[in-house]
Design a protein around this motif. Structure first.
Motif: not given
Length: 315
Positions: A1-4, A14-16, A94-96, A174-177
């Motif tokens: 998962m893209s995180t900062t 980043m979202f998926i 993915t989409i930022s 999580p980042n899954i849309v």
């Protein structure tokens, strides 16, 4: 998962987009179907705009307004369709975070703009029926331009408020849309913040825009019915009501989809069903609008036949 790193921990960058990955056996037929619908809509909408701009008989306020919803139909289909079609061939869809916010802002802004444009067209229909001899004087070029500009400004200001309230929330995973684009319900579901304020802001923005438009539409059509009933001949009354038929169909489609998607309790959202409705709204409705306007309006059909006859002559 893209995180900062963020003040409160980790933040998603980043979202998926899950899209239709749950149905791999449908990927190929869905891609062909969606691509066909998008290309047909794009080609015919552009042709309709150029037809209206190029035919002097169609240089009236009615067709000036008609060309603008054609443009917005292209825009909000294009806000969703290209990314969705490309993702059919991507393993990681993915989409930022920034692109997700921009997609939501543009999609909602165009939808609200079309809502306001359809409201403006109701007033135009009233002017057509109530004052046919003074129609061009009442619906001057300056007034038409101001109404269209106002529709765009109102639509995108409302969209900015909604996008700002949503994307100021904290997303830590999580980042899954569970959708094929960055729509309000599935993105809000991923937030680690309290989403109550954002939900209220979005609800009020949609209700304000929708209720204002609906009220103006109701008033306009009350006057339209009253003006039509004053026409002596039955043929004249029938023609007056036929003038409004295509507009009413377009209003019913757009407002019906918007009410179903965005003005329900969050507990009633079923993302699988809502994805189907979103596809219908973003791809099928613009194509249906094309059929409603292009094939029901005699002047459009006549202008189209003239173009086709000219091509036969020169071929």
């Amino acid at each position: 998962m893209s995180t900062t790193k963020a003040r409160n921990g980790l933040s998603v960058t980043m979202f998926i987009l899950l899209g239709f990955a749950n149905h791999p056996e449908l990927q190929a037929p869905l891609f062909v179907t969606f691509l066909g619908i998008y290309l047909v809509t794009l080609a015919w909408k552009l042709a309709l705009i150029f037809l209206i701009r190029g035919d002097t008989h169609l240089n009236t306020p009615m067709y000036f307004f008609l060309s603008n919803p054609s443009f917005t139909d292209i825009c909000y289909s294009s806000a969703v369709a290209p990314k969705m079609l490309i993702d059919f061939f991507q393993e990681q869809k993915t989409i930022s975070f920034l692109d997700c916010g921009a997609q939501f802002f543009f999609f909602v802004g165009i939808c609200l703009t079309e809502c306001f444009l359809l409201t403006s067209m109701a007033y135009n229909r009233y002017a057509t029926i109530s004052s046919p001899l003074l129609y061009t004087a009442v619906m001057s070029q300056g007034l038409c331009t101001r109404m269209v500009v106002g529709a765009y400004v109102g639509g995108f200001l409302s969209s900015l408020v909604q996008a700002r309230s949503m994307f100021r929330l904290h997303f830590c995973g999580p980042n899954i849309v569970n959708h094929f684009f960055c729509d309000l319900p599935p993105v809000l579901a991923l937030s680690c913040s309290n989403t109550f304020f954002s939900q209220v802001v979005n609800f009020l923005a949609v209700v304000t825009a929708g209720d204002t438009s609906f009220l103006i539409l109701l008033i306009s059509y009350s006057y339209i019915v009253a003006a039509a009933l004053k026409i002596c001949s039955e043929e004249g009354r029938r023609k007056a009501f036929n003038t409004c038929a295509s507009h009413l169909m377009a209003v019913t489609l757009l407002f019906g989809m918007a009410l179903f998607l965005y003005l329900r309790p969050s507990s009633s959202y079923l993302l699988g069903r809502d994805k189907v409705v979103s596809v219908f709204c973003s791809l099928v409705v613009p194509m249906l609008n094309l059929v409603i306007y292009s094939l029901r309006i005699k002047e459009i059909k006549d202008a189209l036949w003239k173009v086709l006859e000219k091509k036969k002559v020169f071929s």
